[in-house]
Design an enzyme around this catalytic site. Structure first.
Site, mmCIF file in Angstrom:
data_model
loop_
_atom_site.group_PDB
_atom_site.id
_atom_site.type_symbol
_atom_site.label_atom_id
_atom_site.label_comp_id
_atom_site.label_asym_id
_atom_site.label_seq_id
_atom_site.Cartn_x
_atom_site.Cartn_y
_atom_site.Cartn_z
ATOM 1 N N CYS A 152 0.775 -0.989 -0.106
ATOM 2 C CA CYS A 152 -0.267 0.090 -0.059
ATOM 3 C C CYS A 152 0.788 0.987 0.150
ATOM 4 O O CYS A 152 -0.046 2.167 -0.197
ATOM 5 C CB CYS A 152 -0.572 0.304 1.178
ATOM 6 S SG CYS A 152 -1.386 -1.503 1.352
ATOM 7 N N HIS A 196 -3.085 8.350 5.796
ATOM 8 C CA HIS A 196 -2.900 7.158 5.286
ATOM 9 C C HIS A 196 -4.731 7.109 5.448
ATOM 10 O O HIS A 196 -5.618 6.469 4.648
ATOM 11 C CB HIS A 196 -1.882 5.979 5.714
ATOM 12 C CG HIS A 196 -2.398 4.910 5.698
ATOM 13 N ND1 HIS A 196 -2.473 4.609 3.793
ATOM 14 C CD2 HIS A 196 -2.419 3.736 5.421
ATOM 15 C CE1 HIS A 196 -2.314 3.884 3.046
ATOM 16 N NE2 HIS A 196 -2.131 2.876 4.392
ATOM 17 N N GLU A 227 -1.552 6.007 12.906
ATOM 18 C CA GLU A 227 -0.988 7.419 13.033
ATOM 19 C C GLU A 227 -1.661 8.231 13.572
ATOM 20 O O GLU A 227 -0.713 9.615 12.834
ATOM 21 C CB GLU A 227 -2.027 7.608 11.152
ATOM 22 C CG GLU A 227 -1.067 8.176 10.046
ATOM 23 C CD GLU A 227 -1.972 8.223 8.354
ATOM 24 O OE1 GLU A 227 -3.017 7.851 8.977
ATOM 25 O OE2 GLU A 227 -1.684 9.063 8.184
ATOM 26 N N LYS A 231 -10.220 8.212 2.382
ATOM 27 C CA LYS A 231 -10.374 7.092 1.645
ATOM 28 C C LYS A 231 -11.948 6.221 1.857
ATOM 29 O O LYS A 231 -12.125 5.778 1.107
ATOM 30 C CB LYS A 231 -10.089 5.923 3.216
ATOM 31 C CG LYS A 231 -8.458 5.836 2.850
ATOM 32 C CD LYS A 231 -8.207 5.100 1.891
ATOM 33 C CE LYS A 231 -6.290 5.031 2.208
ATOM 34 N NZ LYS A 231 -5.516 6.267 1.789
ATOM 35 N N HIS A 288 -9.864 2.184 0.083
ATOM 36 C CA HIS A 288 -8.577 2.312 -0.021
ATOM 37 C C HIS A 288 -7.421 1.694 -1.380
ATOM 38 O O HIS A 288 -7.751 0.409 -1.853
ATOM 39 C CB HIS A 288 -8.400 0.985 0.698
ATOM 40 C CG HIS A 288 -6.198 1.250 1.481
ATOM 41 N ND1 HIS A 288 -5.420 1.666 0.658
ATOM 42 C CD2 HIS A 288 -5.813 0.593 2.586
ATOM 43 C CE1 HIS A 288 -4.006 1.599 1.489
ATOM 44 N NE2 HIS A 288 -4.405 1.456 2.033
ATOM 45 N N PHE A 293 2.267 -2.673 4.644
ATOM 46 C CA PHE A 293 2.493 -4.781 5.024
ATOM 47 C C PHE A 293 4.195 -4.585 4.344
ATOM 48 O O PHE A 293 4.492 -4.025 3.550
ATOM 49 C CB PHE A 293 1.897 -5.595 4.067
ATOM 50 C CG PHE A 293 0.542 -6.032 4.204
ATOM 51 C CD1 PHE A 293 -0.257 -5.337 4.597
ATOM 52 C CD2 PHE A 293 -0.273 -6.980 3.053
ATOM 53 C CE1 PHE A 293 -1.599 -5.967 5.204
ATOM 54 C CE2 PHE A 293 -1.330 -7.925 3.264
ATOM 55 C CZ PHE A 293 -2.082 -7.302 4.175
#
Lengths: 238, 389
Positions: free
Chosen positions: B158, B284, B295, B313, B318, B376
């Site tokens: 991502c 994010h 975050e 988002k 996403h 990830f």
């Protein structure tokens, strides 16, 4: 295009990686990893052990044409079957940066890692990304290029066996380091079957400490359009 | 290091295919999420790109035709004038191409495996090299745009296309290229919908970043690109990029947000800016419990509690490997407008979130945006966009 960096050490692995027990991977982590990830951890660990690389801090550039393709194909079969179970561990293990993600966790390395893919030029682009990171003239970068055979029913691609090669690169010469020029030029001679093989052969040349010109580009999967230029590496031992 | 003017930008997402559509959708605050465009057992909504902008590829690109390539081409086509100008100035072999992607063309492989059944041969239309492989995404864009410099996919899940912007800037800073086309593309696929569901972080309902009752992510698809050309006369620039790793867990963020904070600090350092220069954050902001908590703590630590924070988002889902580039384009859209919208779905805000998530339209006091992407493997990136110095 021409770029010069220095090779302080190289390590390579080719073969059955299932049984590998890389020293840097604690058993808890290792149990969750694929053969491809183990091969990457093996060669990265060797660079740390034999050449004193600071594996907790060195930025890592990982190159892979096909990524965790065996995990991905398994997962696709599960995801596409109506009663298939999708394993969350296998899902997060299917991303392209899986091997280097595990290595960063194993080594406590918080420097940014990256994973690049560029078909036949995957190895060359990993080296260019490293050269860009070294252009400020300081520090070291670890490059690791690795792939595994692409499994059926997909077409045969990648190396015949799991293949990984790692290089400790630096902006300036030190000790036994060799000079490495990355050059883009007219295509010439036979190219290796895939990016990982190109990296494996280059690691062998670096280990033998013999001047060499090694192709960094592999045979083009888009062979219908013959390439006019490829990337290659000149190893020079001053 | 140096800043890179944004000569042109483009994005296709659930917000539409033009900058005007993006602006309208953002400031109208309307949801654009819809059911997945394929059969999956999971109930969820996704940010789907409308089929009428995804024309089949023709001519020299026909062999690459799949959803991933159509998305990439739909976004990149409108950049051809700016790319031609960069090629005229610098030469085709001095223009780099860096594309972030996590899925590649895996949706094509899903369709092929579905048609083949458990043991059958793959259908003749399927071409692994030109559809599934990461290299295909680079090749189709090289052919469309005619650029011949260093060309690669960055694939770090991502954070892929945020890191693609960082790599493009690094190549130009290092003199390995004179200009770059950089961005990202990811298409919706069964694998990611089912995978995130297996991880227990997929919301059935429209996602609610930073909300008290947030229930996880929605997925989306997008393609977005910037033409970065030091010689272009442009109002906005890529000012800095910063990268870090969590070294914590493959799929869960460091709860303390150390990696996220390190990426933002590195981006500020690369841009030569202090935290007080930042006018808004494109977070994010995935709407998972863990991401939004970690975050927001990191944003607060690096930039303070008052800087406006937006998650987009809720509009787009996403978009995974495309998110960094898409949200860079959205941040530029906000900079153009001089304001940011209310963060869609954030009401009622989680009281434990320490930063200033936008609750209404907010006028920007400083023309600098920072945009975060985390992935990830603990792979983090922050990019800073703002007025050309």
């Amino acid at each position: 295009m021409r770029s010069t960096i220095f090779v302080r050490g190289a390590a390579a692995f080719r073969g059955d990686a299932k049984g590998l027990r890389p020293a840097i991977l604690p058993p808890m982590l290792r149990r969750r990893t694929s053969p491809l990830t183990r091969a990457v951890a093996q060669v990265v660990g060797e660079i740390g052990e034999r050449f004193g690389a600071d594996l907790a801090h060195v930025p890592v550039v990982h190159g892979s044409e096909h990524g965790e393709i065996a995990v991905t194909v398994d997962l696709l079969h599960a995801a596409l079957s109506p009663d298939g179970e999708v394993s969350p561990t296998r899902f997060h293990n299917s991303v392209h940066n899986t091997p280097i993600g595990y290595v960063s966790i194993a080594c406590g390395n918080r420097a940014g890692h990256t994973t690049v893919a560029a078909g036949a030029d995957t190895c060359a682009m990993a080296f260019l990304e490293a050269a860009a990171r070294l252009s400020a003239g300081r520090g070291e970068v670890l490059v690791v290029v690795a792939d595994e055979p692409v499994p059926p029913p997909l077409p045969r691609r990648g190396p015949a066996e799991v293949t990984a090669a790692a290089f400790l690169l630096a902006a300036a010469p030190a000790g036994e380091s060799s000079r490495l020029e990355i050059v883009e030029g007219p295509a010439e001679g036979a190219l290796p079957e895939c990016a990982a093989t190109a990296a494996y052969d280059l690691a062998g040349a670096a280990r033998r400490a013999a001047p060499a010109a090694c192709p960094l580009s592999a045979r083009d999967p888009f062979a219908v359009d013959a390439r006019d230029t490829t990337y290659f590496a000149r190893l020079i031992f001053d | 290091m140096g800043f890179l003017p944004v000569a042109a930008r483009s994005a296709v997402s659930a917000l539409g295919a033009t900058q005007a559509a993006m602006h309208a959708a953002l400031f109208e605050g309307k949801r654009h999420l819809s059911p997945p465009p394929f059969d999956v057992p999971e109930r969820t909504v996704c940010g789907v790109v409308s089929g009428d902008v995804l024309a089949p590829l023709r001519g020299a690109l026909a062999a690459f035709d799949c959803r991933q390539a159509r998305l990439a081409v739909a976004a990149a086509e409108s950049l051809q004038t700016a790319v031609r100008a960069a090629i005229r100035r610098h030469g085709a072999d001095r223009v780099a191409l860096v594309v972030g992607s996590s899925t590649g063309g895996v949706r094509a492989t899903e369709r092929a495996l579905g048609e083949a059944g458990p043991d059958g041969p793959l259908p003749p239309w399927f071409d692994y090299d030109r559809m599934h492989a990461m290299g295909a995404t680079v090749e189709v864009l090289r052919r469309l745009l005619g650029v011949r410099g260093p060309a690669m996919v960055v694939s770090t899940a991502c954070s892929s296309s945020g890191k693609a912007l960082a790599t493009a800037k690094r190549l130009v800073d290092a003199g390995l290229a004179d200009a770059a086309v950089a961005g990202g593309v990811d298409s919706l696929c069964v694998l990611t919908v089912r995978g995130f569901s297996a991880l227990g972080v997929l919301d059935e309902a429209p996602c609610r970043p930073f909300a008290a009752d947030r229930g996880g992510i929605n997925l989306g698809e997008a393609a977005a690109f910037l033409v970065l050309d030091p010689k272009a006369d442009a109002p906005w620039a890529l000012l800095g990029c910063g990268e870090s790793s969590d070294a914590h867990h493959m799929s869960a963020p460091d709860p303390e947000g150390h990696g996220a904070a390190a990426a933002m600090r590195a981006a500020l350092e690369d841009a030569g800016l202090g935290p007080e220069a930042v006018g808004h954050v494109n977070a994010h902001g995935t709407a998972t419990i863990q991401n939004d908590a970690a975050e927001s703590a990191a944003i607060c630590e690096v930039l303070g509690p008052d800087v406006p924070v937006l998650s987009t988002k809720g509009w787009t889902g996403h978009t995974l490997g495309a998110a960094g580039a898409l949200e860079a384009v959205i941040a530029l859209c906000c900079l153009d407008a001089g304001r940011v919208p209310a963060s869609l779905g954030a009401d009622p805000l989680d009281p434990s979130i320490p930063c200033a998530v936008t609750r209404g339209e907010t006028v920007l006091e400083r023309p600098v945006a920072i945009s975060n992407s985390f992935a990830f493997g603990g792979s983090n990136v922050s990019v800073i966009l703002g007025r050309v110095p």
